[in-house]
Design a protein around this motif. Structure first.
Motif, PDB file in Angstrom:
ATOM      1  N   LYS A  74     -15.012  -2.836  -9.268  1.00 56.87           N
ATOM      2  CA  LYS A  74     -13.788  -2.341  -8.988  1.00 56.87           C
ATOM      3  C   LYS A  74     -13.350  -2.532  -7.668  1.00 56.87           C
ATOM      4  CE  LYS A  74     -13.550   1.156 -12.129  1.00 56.87           C
ATOM      5  NZ  LYS A  74     -12.637   1.730 -13.086  1.00 56.87           N
ATOM      6  N   LEU A  75     -13.797  -2.893  -6.749  1.00 62.66           N
ATOM      7  CA  LEU A  75     -12.974  -3.320  -5.328  1.00 62.66           C
ATOM      8  C   LEU A  75     -12.693  -4.964  -5.642  1.00 62.66           C
ATOM      9  CD1 LEU A  75     -15.411  -1.955  -2.598  1.00 62.66           C
ATOM     10  CD2 LEU A  75     -13.025  -1.472  -2.890  1.00 62.66           C
ATOM     11  N   HIS A  76     -13.631  -5.622  -6.368  1.00 60.02           N
ATOM     12  CA  HIS A  76     -12.930  -6.942  -6.597  1.00 60.02           C
ATOM     13  C   HIS A  76     -11.935  -7.155  -7.389  1.00 60.02           C
ATOM     14  CE1 HIS A  76     -13.611 -11.483  -6.880  1.00 60.02           C
ATOM     15  NE2 HIS A  76     -13.337 -11.217  -8.196  1.00 60.02           N
ATOM     16  N   GLU A  77     -11.949  -6.247  -8.425  1.00 61.12           N
ATOM     17  CA  GLU A  77     -10.864  -6.239  -9.518  1.00 61.12           C
ATOM     18  C   GLU A  77      -9.493  -5.847  -8.521  1.00 61.12           C
ATOM     19  OE1 GLU A  77     -11.685  -3.436 -12.388  1.00 61.12           O
ATOM     20  OE2 GLU A  77     -13.041  -4.814 -13.370  1.00 61.12           O
ATOM     21  N   LEU A  78      -9.629  -4.641  -7.809  1.00 54.59           N
ATOM     22  CA  LEU A  78      -8.299  -4.232  -6.970  1.00 54.59           C
ATOM     23  C   LEU A  78      -7.868  -5.338  -6.065  1.00 54.59           C
ATOM     24  CD1 LEU A  78      -9.283  -0.602  -6.155  1.00 54.59           C
ATOM     25  CD2 LEU A  78      -7.408  -1.369  -7.581  1.00 54.59           C
ATOM     26  N   ALA A  79      -8.814  -6.250  -5.234  1.00 56.19           N
ATOM     27  CA  ALA A  79      -8.482  -7.005  -4.404  1.00 56.19           C
ATOM     28  C   ALA A  79      -7.811  -8.351  -5.100  1.00 56.19           C
ATOM     29  CB  ALA A  79      -9.874  -7.642  -3.754  1.00 56.19           C
ATOM     30  N   ALA A 120       0.619  -1.196  -0.178  1.00 61.35           N
ATOM     31  CA  ALA A 120      -0.005   0.078   0.018  1.00 61.35           C
ATOM     32  C   ALA A 120       0.958   1.215  -0.024  1.00 61.35           C
ATOM     33  CB  ALA A 120      -0.966  -0.027   1.203  1.00 61.35           C
ATOM     34  N   SER A 121       2.111   1.191   0.334  1.00 57.83           N
ATOM     35  CA  SER A 121       3.067   2.150   0.800  1.00 57.83           C
ATOM     36  C   SER A 121       3.701   2.509  -0.343  1.00 57.83           C
ATOM     37  CB  SER A 121       3.482   2.398   1.898  1.00 57.83           C
ATOM     38  OG  SER A 121       4.360   1.123   2.141  1.00 57.83           O
ATOM     39  N   SER A 122       4.023   1.518  -1.207  1.00 53.86           N
ATOM     40  CA  SER A 122       5.055   1.391  -2.269  1.00 53.86           C
ATOM     41  C   SER A 122       4.328   1.342  -3.771  1.00 53.86           C
ATOM     42  CB  SER A 122       5.995   0.255  -2.057  1.00 53.86           C
ATOM     43  OG  SER A 122       5.530  -0.883  -2.115  1.00 53.86           O
ATOM     44  N   ASN A 123       3.384   0.792  -3.641  1.00 55.88           N
ATOM     45  CA  ASN A 123       2.681   0.664  -5.180  1.00 55.88           C
ATOM     46  C   ASN A 123       1.778   1.797  -5.685  1.00 55.88           C
ATOM     47  OD1 ASN A 123       1.067  -0.457  -7.445  1.00 55.88           O
ATOM     48  ND2 ASN A 123       1.636  -2.255  -6.929  1.00 55.88           N
ATOM     49  N   GLU A 124       2.272   2.680  -6.193  1.00 57.02           N
ATOM     50  CA  GLU A 124       1.597   4.103  -6.555  1.00 57.02           C
ATOM     51  C   GLU A 124       0.449   3.599  -7.546  1.00 57.02           C
ATOM     52  OE1 GLU A 124       4.170   7.153  -8.140  1.00 57.02           O
ATOM     53  OE2 GLU A 124       5.420   6.875  -6.392  1.00 57.02           O
ATOM     54  N   GLU A 125       0.481   2.695  -8.450  1.00 58.67           N
ATOM     55  CA  GLU A 125      -0.668   2.306  -9.085  1.00 58.67           C
ATOM     56  C   GLU A 125      -1.883   1.534  -8.455  1.00 58.67           C
ATOM     57  OE1 GLU A 125      -1.811  -0.859 -12.767  1.00 58.67           O
ATOM     58  OE2 GLU A 125       0.149  -0.542 -12.174  1.00 58.67           O
ATOM     59  N   LEU A 126      -1.509   0.958  -7.598  1.00 56.49           N
ATOM     60  CA  LEU A 126      -2.893   0.213  -6.641  1.00 56.49           C
ATOM     61  C   LEU A 126      -3.224   1.482  -5.954  1.00 56.49           C
ATOM     62  CD1 LEU A 126      -1.472  -3.193  -5.793  1.00 56.49           C
ATOM     63  CD2 LEU A 126      -3.428  -2.605  -7.218  1.00 56.49           C
ATOM     64  N   THR A 127      -2.404   2.447  -5.346  1.00 58.75           N
ATOM     65  CA  THR A 127      -3.007   3.475  -4.677  1.00 58.75           C
ATOM     66  C   THR A 127      -3.781   4.429  -5.306  1.00 58.75           C
ATOM     67  OG1 THR A 127      -0.808   3.328  -3.012  1.00 58.75           O
ATOM     68  CG2 THR A 127      -2.191   5.224  -2.955  1.00 58.75           C
ATOM     69  N   ALA A 128      -3.336   4.750  -6.352  1.00 57.24           N
ATOM     70  CA  ALA A 128      -3.895   5.823  -7.304  1.00 57.24           C
ATOM     71  C   ALA A 128      -5.477   4.938  -7.560  1.00 57.24           C
ATOM     72  CB  ALA A 128      -3.197   5.912  -8.547  1.00 57.24           C
ATOM     73  N   GLN A 129      -5.537   3.451  -8.096  1.00 57.83           N
ATOM     74  CA  GLN A 129      -6.729   2.911  -8.412  1.00 57.83           C
ATOM     75  C   GLN A 129      -7.685   3.116  -7.061  1.00 57.83           C
ATOM     76  OE1 GLN A 129      -5.383  -0.757  -9.679  1.00 57.83           O
ATOM     77  NE2 GLN A 129      -5.573  -0.239 -11.666  1.00 57.83           N
ATOM     78  N   PHE A 130      -7.145   2.773  -5.868  1.00 60.53           N
ATOM     79  CA  PHE A 130      -7.979   3.049  -4.767  1.00 60.53           C
ATOM     80  C   PHE A 130      -8.636   4.459  -4.404  1.00 60.53           C
ATOM     81  CE2 PHE A 130      -6.450  -0.992  -3.002  1.00 60.53           C
ATOM     82  CZ  PHE A 130      -7.593  -1.831  -2.787  1.00 60.53           C
TER      83      PHE A 130
END
Length: 155
Positions: A127-132, A103-113
């Motif tokens: 979208k939550l399922h895809e992110l999970a 969560a603190s290092s992956n900018e792509e996932l953080t931006a998607q959240f």
């Protein structure tokens, strides 16, 4: 003024629920000169039902089913969602710290959240399922990398 919603936690195949990823709380420093008084204050404010604790809890979604019931959040149409989700919580896995590293290092996932705030309500579950699923893949990748690194350091 923007309005924010509150939704149940996402679920996975077989309806297995996700756990909340964090919450805040109170504590007393080991160096406290007034630990007994601090404990009395915490008991008064968050572990007993009184006028002050009810007012205080009204500003938060409680993380305790007892306090949710005592402050009537369990019967509130919005805050009861959180209270209901507490029934599904399970002990977090040892991957808990790994999640925070992602969560603190992956900018792509953080931006998607972050983008979820502007997502249409009807698209949020998908979208939550895809992110999970992406988070699971990244956790597996990092775990495999750690295991490979540990294996190469073995004598």
């Amino acid at each position: 003024m923007n309005k924010l919603g509150y939704a149940p936690l996402p679920h996975f195949e077989g309806m297995e629920r996700a756990n909340p990823i964090g919450f805040s709380g109170f504590g007393i420093s080991a160096k406290s000169k007034h630990a007994a008084e601090a404990w009395q204050f915490i008991q008064y404010l968050i572990l007993s039902k009184n006028e002050d604790s009810v007012k205080f809890a009204a500003n938060y979604v409680t993380t305790s089913k007892i306090m949710a019931d005592a402050t009537e959040q369990s019967s509130d149409p919005v805050k009861s969602i959180s209270s209901d989700e507490m029934s599904y919580a399970t002990k977090s896995s040892s991957d808990y710290n790994l999640y925070f590293n992602i969560a603190s290092s992956n900018e792509e996932l953080t931006a998607q959240f972050d983008d979820l705030l502007a997502t249409a309500d009807s698209d949020i579950p998908r979208k939550l399922h895809e992110l999970a699923l992406k988070l699971d893949q990244e956790m597996k990748r990092l775990k495999d990398t750690e295991e490979q690194s540990a294996g190469s350091l073995a004598p």
